[in-house]
Design an enzyme around this catalytic site. Structure first.
Site, PDB file in Angstrom:
ATOM      1  CD  GLU A  13      41.158  48.662  39.583  1.00 17.32           C
ATOM      2  OE1 GLU A  13      41.388  47.590  40.204  1.00 17.32           O
ATOM      3  OE2 GLU A  13      40.019  49.092  39.368  1.00 17.32           O
ATOM      4  CG  ASP A  41      44.401  39.062  44.772  1.00 23.81           C
ATOM      5  OD1 ASP A  41      43.470  39.642  44.189  1.00 23.81           O
ATOM      6  OD2 ASP A  41      45.300  39.653  45.390  1.00 23.81           O
TER       7      ASP A  41
END
Length: 257
Positions: free
Chosen positions: A46, A57
């Site tokens: 990814e 994140d």
């Protein structure tokens, strides 16, 4: 056939997908990192599209995104770096990022570029499912791309069934509603969530992500899905290691301890 589909048809268990941020640690590391991952048996990669406000994140990936942007990474440059990647690696490739850079590029142009370089799918965490159905699904399918949706412990069974019905490839099963980041283990509540989703007998395979960094978390994820996605731990190791090859080796060691 799409490479993601082929992977899950040929390997139902212990799939390992690894995330990294394009342009980190150095601007032109993308091909080197992908080659190192494939050489050491990683099943899927990814590739993170750096963004200035990566809200889902944790600090490790946030910092890598900031560094990549300062290095000069952009979506256009990423596609240039991937233009001959299919002469170098054969594993499935997924682009992961937020909707804003993709919309600036143009969604159909993004899908076209993905298809041209051999990207197999995308993960856009802030793409609402209703918008995906109304405006994005048909375009992505026209270019043979899988749009991977995320589910969390808070996602309703009804929504999970809708996602399962209207997407293909795999379902990204987020281990918790928190931001990304390595964890030492998964508590009883997370493991109950894994078992609940496994008991739904979904059509699509699932991979567990967020928090996987060692043997305990990897085994817990793999016991209730087709495998695991590792991000923060690998990004951390990329920043600490002398080479991509060393970072992959250290990741594999960490997953055995």
């Amino acid at each position: 056939m799409n490479r993601i589909t082929t992977l899950f048809e040929t390997k139902q268990q212990d799939i390992l997908s690894v995330y990294f941020t394009a342009g980190y640690p150095a601007l032109h590391d993308t091909q080197t990192i992908l080659e190192a991952l494939e050489a050491q048996g990683i099943d899927m990669a990814e590739i993170g599209i750096p963004f200035s406000d990566p809200m889902a994140d944790g600090p490790v990936i946030q910092q890598s995104s900031t560094r990549a942007l300062r290095n000069g990474m952009s979506l256009r440059l990423l596609f240039e770096q991937l233009h001959d990647i299919r002469h170098r690696v054969s594993m499935p490739l997924v682009l992961m990022g937020y909707l804003n850079p993709v919309m600036q590029y143009g969604f159909e142009a993004f899908c076209r570029s993905c298809a041209e370089v051999g990207v197999d799918g995308m993960i856009l965490p802030d793409l609402p499912f209703a918008d995906y159905m109304a405006s994005y699904k048909a375009v992505a399918e026209r270019y043979g791309l899988k749009v991977i949706m995320l589910i969390t412990p808070e996602t309703s069974d009804e929504r999970i069934r809708l996602i399962d019905e209207h997407t293909s490839g795999f379902i990204y099963m987020v281990s918790s509603a928190a931001v990304t980041g390595a964890q030492k283990d998964f508590d009883a509540a997370k493991q109950a969530y894994f078992r609940r989703i496994a008991a739904m007998n979904l059509r699509n395979p699932r991979l567990v992500g967020f928090g996987i960094s060692n043997r305990a978390t990897l085994e817990a994820a793999s016991a209730n899905s087709s495998g695991a996605i590792i991000g923060s731990k690998f990004v951390q190791l990329l920043g600490e290691s002398a080479s991509a090859q060393e970072a992959v080796s250290r990741l594999k060691e960490a997953l055995m301890s």
